[in-house]
Design a protein around this motif. Structure first.
Motif, PDB file in Angstrom:
ATOM      1  N   ARG A  23       0.836  -1.209   0.000  1.00 26.96           N
ATOM      2  CA  ARG A  23       0.000   0.000   0.000  1.00 26.96           C
ATOM      3  C   ARG A  23       0.874   1.264   0.000  1.00 26.96           C
ATOM      4  O   ARG A  23       0.668   2.182  -0.805  1.00 26.96           O
ATOM      5  CB  ARG A  23      -0.918   0.005   1.237  1.00 26.96           C
ATOM      6  CG  ARG A  23      -1.811   1.230   1.356  1.00 26.96           C
ATOM      7  CD  ARG A  23      -2.561   1.275   2.680  1.00 26.96           C
ATOM      8  NE  ARG A  23      -1.676   1.397   3.844  1.00 26.96           N
ATOM      9  CZ  ARG A  23      -1.141   2.552   4.257  1.00 26.96           C
ATOM     10  NH1 ARG A  23      -1.377   3.674   3.603  1.00 26.96           N
ATOM     11  NH2 ARG A  23      -0.359   2.589   5.323  1.00 26.96           N
ATOM     12  N   VAL A  24       1.910   1.267   0.859  1.00 25.43           N
ATOM     13  CA  VAL A  24       2.777   2.451   0.974  1.00 25.43           C
ATOM     14  C   VAL A  24       3.582   2.663  -0.312  1.00 25.43           C
ATOM     15  O   VAL A  24       3.707   3.789  -0.787  1.00 25.43           O
ATOM     16  CB  VAL A  24       3.702   2.345   2.206  1.00 25.43           C
ATOM     17  CG1 VAL A  24       4.708   3.490   2.238  1.00 25.43           C
ATOM     18  CG2 VAL A  24       2.876   2.327   3.480  1.00 25.43           C
ATOM     19  N   ALA A  25       4.091   1.529  -0.890  1.00 25.19           N
ATOM     20  CA  ALA A  25       4.843   1.641  -2.151  1.00 25.19           C
ATOM     21  C   ALA A  25       3.951   2.236  -3.238  1.00 25.19           C
ATOM     22  O   ALA A  25       4.387   3.092  -4.018  1.00 25.19           O
ATOM     23  CB  ALA A  25       5.372   0.268  -2.572  1.00 25.19           C
ATOM     24  N   GLY A  26       2.692   1.797  -3.260  1.00 26.82           N
ATOM     25  CA  GLY A  26       1.729   2.302  -4.239  1.00 26.82           C
ATOM     26  C   GLY A  26       1.434   3.780  -4.011  1.00 26.82           C
ATOM     27  O   GLY A  26       1.382   4.580  -4.940  1.00 26.82           O
ATOM     28  N   LEU A  27       1.307   4.128  -2.753  1.00 24.65           N
ATOM     29  CA  LEU A  27       1.036   5.511  -2.355  1.00 24.65           C
ATOM     30  C   LEU A  27       2.139   6.450  -2.846  1.00 24.65           C
ATOM     31  O   LEU A  27       1.877   7.538  -3.345  1.00 24.65           O
ATOM     32  CB  LEU A  27       0.934   5.569  -0.824  1.00 24.65           C
ATOM     33  CG  LEU A  27       0.576   6.898  -0.171  1.00 24.65           C
ATOM     34  CD1 LEU A  27      -0.927   7.135  -0.284  1.00 24.65           C
ATOM     35  CD2 LEU A  27       0.983   6.883   1.303  1.00 24.65           C
ATOM     36  N   LEU A  28       3.394   5.958  -2.711  1.00 26.06           N
ATOM     37  CA  LEU A  28       4.545   6.783  -3.113  1.00 26.06           C
ATOM     38  C   LEU A  28       4.901   6.574  -4.597  1.00 26.06           C
ATOM     39  O   LEU A  28       5.825   7.193  -5.098  1.00 26.06           O
ATOM     40  CB  LEU A  28       5.761   6.461  -2.230  1.00 26.06           C
ATOM     41  CG  LEU A  28       5.613   6.736  -0.732  1.00 26.06           C
ATOM     42  CD1 LEU A  28       6.826   6.238   0.031  1.00 26.06           C
ATOM     43  CD2 LEU A  28       5.410   8.226  -0.461  1.00 26.06           C
ATOM     44  N   GLN A  29       4.183   5.672  -5.233  1.00 34.55           N
ATOM     45  CA  GLN A  29       4.429   5.320  -6.646  1.00 34.55           C
ATOM     46  C   GLN A  29       5.879   4.919  -6.866  1.00 34.55           C
ATOM     47  O   GLN A  29       6.564   5.431  -7.749  1.00 34.55           O
ATOM     48  CB  GLN A  29       4.037   6.490  -7.560  1.00 34.55           C
ATOM     49  CG  GLN A  29       2.558   6.814  -7.449  1.00 34.55           C
ATOM     50  CD  GLN A  29       2.131   7.895  -8.429  1.00 34.55           C
ATOM     51  OE1 GLN A  29       2.741   8.953  -8.500  1.00 34.55           O
ATOM     52  NE2 GLN A  29       1.070   7.626  -9.174  1.00 34.55           N
ATOM     53  N   GLN A  30       6.335   4.012  -6.011  1.00 37.25           N
ATOM     54  CA  GLN A  30       7.730   3.567  -6.093  1.00 37.25           C
ATOM     55  C   GLN A  30       7.816   2.057  -6.282  1.00 37.25           C
ATOM     56  O   GLN A  30       6.966   1.307  -5.820  1.00 37.25           O
ATOM     57  CB  GLN A  30       8.467   3.947  -4.794  1.00 37.25           C
ATOM     58  CG  GLN A  30       8.701   5.418  -4.663  1.00 37.25           C
ATOM     59  CD  GLN A  30       9.511   5.780  -3.440  1.00 37.25           C
ATOM     60  OE1 GLN A  30       9.844   6.931  -3.260  1.00 37.25           O
ATOM     61  NE2 GLN A  30       9.816   4.801  -2.591  1.00 37.25           N
ATOM     62  N   GLU A  31       8.899   1.652  -6.932  1.00 38.86           N
ATOM     63  CA  GLU A  31       9.177   0.226  -7.129  1.00 38.86           C
ATOM     64  C   GLU A  31       9.776  -0.395  -5.879  1.00 38.86           C
ATOM     65  O   GLU A  31       9.715  -1.585  -5.667  1.00 38.86           O
ATOM     66  CB  GLU A  31      10.199   0.044  -8.263  1.00 38.86           C
ATOM     67  CG  GLU A  31       9.667   0.241  -9.650  1.00 38.86           C
ATOM     68  CD  GLU A  31      10.759  -0.022 -10.654  1.00 38.86           C
ATOM     69  OE1 GLU A  31      10.549  -0.864 -11.542  1.00 38.86           O
ATOM     70  OE2 GLU A  31      11.834   0.598 -10.531  1.00 38.86           O
ATOM     71  N   SER A  32      10.453   0.461  -5.121  1.00 35.55           N
ATOM     72  CA  SER A  32      11.097  -0.007  -3.901  1.00 35.55           C
ATOM     73  C   SER A  32      10.712   0.908  -2.749  1.00 35.55           C
ATOM     74  O   SER A  32      10.066   1.945  -2.952  1.00 35.55           O
ATOM     75  CB  SER A  32      12.611  -0.038  -4.085  1.00 35.55           C
ATOM     76  OG  SER A  32      13.195  -0.621  -2.956  1.00 35.55           O
TER      77      SER A  32
END
Ligand code: ZN
Length: 309
Positions: A23-32
């Motif tokens: 969820r957090v990775a998606g929120l920040l739009q990051q792969e890592s």
């Protein structure tokens, strides 16, 4: 020490933890995702998640994310030509003011990915050589074992350079020490323990320990003073070992006794240990007969002695 709600986390399933990482990775739009980033936006303590799955990277793997380390490598560009690559290594060396660049330093300051070229030039040192730089003075790798003496010599070098005790943060930031702070910490247990071991070594007079026996020793031979025909029999060795060198420099505050210059204020200054009463004339290698001189003052002194002799 951070307060952790144990009961709460114990009841949280693996799936719930991983779902929140995603969820957090998606929120920040990051792969890592770094632990720090997760901490700001996540519902749980990242340390708890890391413990649950082994490491933080294991948790990332479970969540189908890119590992932090891999992400770091990806930031390095592929380099088309060898010459451009060498140019960049030389730039980093110049920036750090060093005659060599460690692999870690290049990863931090360089712009290109080095993996392919390391293979081509048979390792990191081969690459440095091809770029016209010196090899790293310490072999690296997980199996590399450093001797106490190698580590003590390096601590001594940096200590003299700074004119004071090096700080942990200086070892961690890189650039000063020729190897990473993890080498020191793994070898002695911690940074503090490494410094304590160094100081204990400097203060000890035990010549029976393994490390000092490997030092090249000059045989003590009677000398004939031709001018007066007097035979001089020395009680001490002309060679000044690391411990005595450091003790003399520390006593002299890591400064030249003649002109007061020090590497701490002028990095071009090189300090030497000088026999006040020349060894060739019967002066002994003892604290009272030794002084710290910069290379310039030391050179001036030898010239003077040659004139006198
Ligand atoms: Zn001087």
């Amino acid at each position: 020490m951070e307060f952790v709600l144990n009961e709460y986390h114990r009841n949280t399933s693996d799936e719930e933890l991983i779902a929140d990482v995603k969820r957090v990775a998606g929120l920040l739009q990051q792969e890592s995702l770094t632990q720090k980033e997760y901490k700001q936006h996540g519902a749980y303590n990242p340390a708890t998640i890391a413990r649950r799955f082994g490491t933080w990277n294991d948790a990332l793997k479970k969540a189908g994310l890119v590992l932090e380390r891999v992400k770091l490598y990806k930031q390095h560009k592929y380099c088309e030509s060898d010459e451009a690559f060498f140019e960049d290594i030389r730039r980093v060396a110049q920036q750090l003011g060093k005659s060599f660049v460690s692999r870690n330093e290049y990863e931090e300051y360089g712009i290109y990915a080095s993996g392919i070229r390391q293979k081509k030039y048979k390792g990191w040192n081969g690459l440095l050589k091809a770029a016209g730089l010196e090899p790293t003075p310490f072999r690296t790798g997980p199996n590399r074992k450093y001797t106490n003496k190698e580590i003590f010599e390096e601590i001594e070098r940096v200590w003299i350079l700074l004119g004071r005790q090096p700080k942990y943060i200086e070892a961690r930031n890189g650039g000063l020490f020729r190897f990473s702070e993890t080498v020191l910490c793994n070898h002695f247990g911690s940074w503090r323990k490494a410094l304590e071991a160094f100081v204990a070594y400097i203060n000890s007079d035990d010549d029976n320990d393994k490390d000092s026996q490997t030092e090249p020793t000059e045989t003590i031979e009677p000398l004939t003073n031709n001018a007066e025909g007097i035979t001089i029999r020395h009680k001490t060795n002309r060679n000044i070992d690391l411990r005595m060198r450091f003790r003399v420099m520390a006593r002299d505050h890591f400064k030249c006794c003649k002109c007061g210059k020090s590497p701490a204020t002028d990095p071009t200054v090189i300090l030497h240990i000088d026999h006040i009463y020349p060894w060739a004339k019967g002066g002994e290698t003892v604290m009272e007969n030794l002084q710290t001189l910069c290379s310039e003052c030391n050179l001036g002194k030898s010239d003077l002695l040659i004139d006198n002799e």
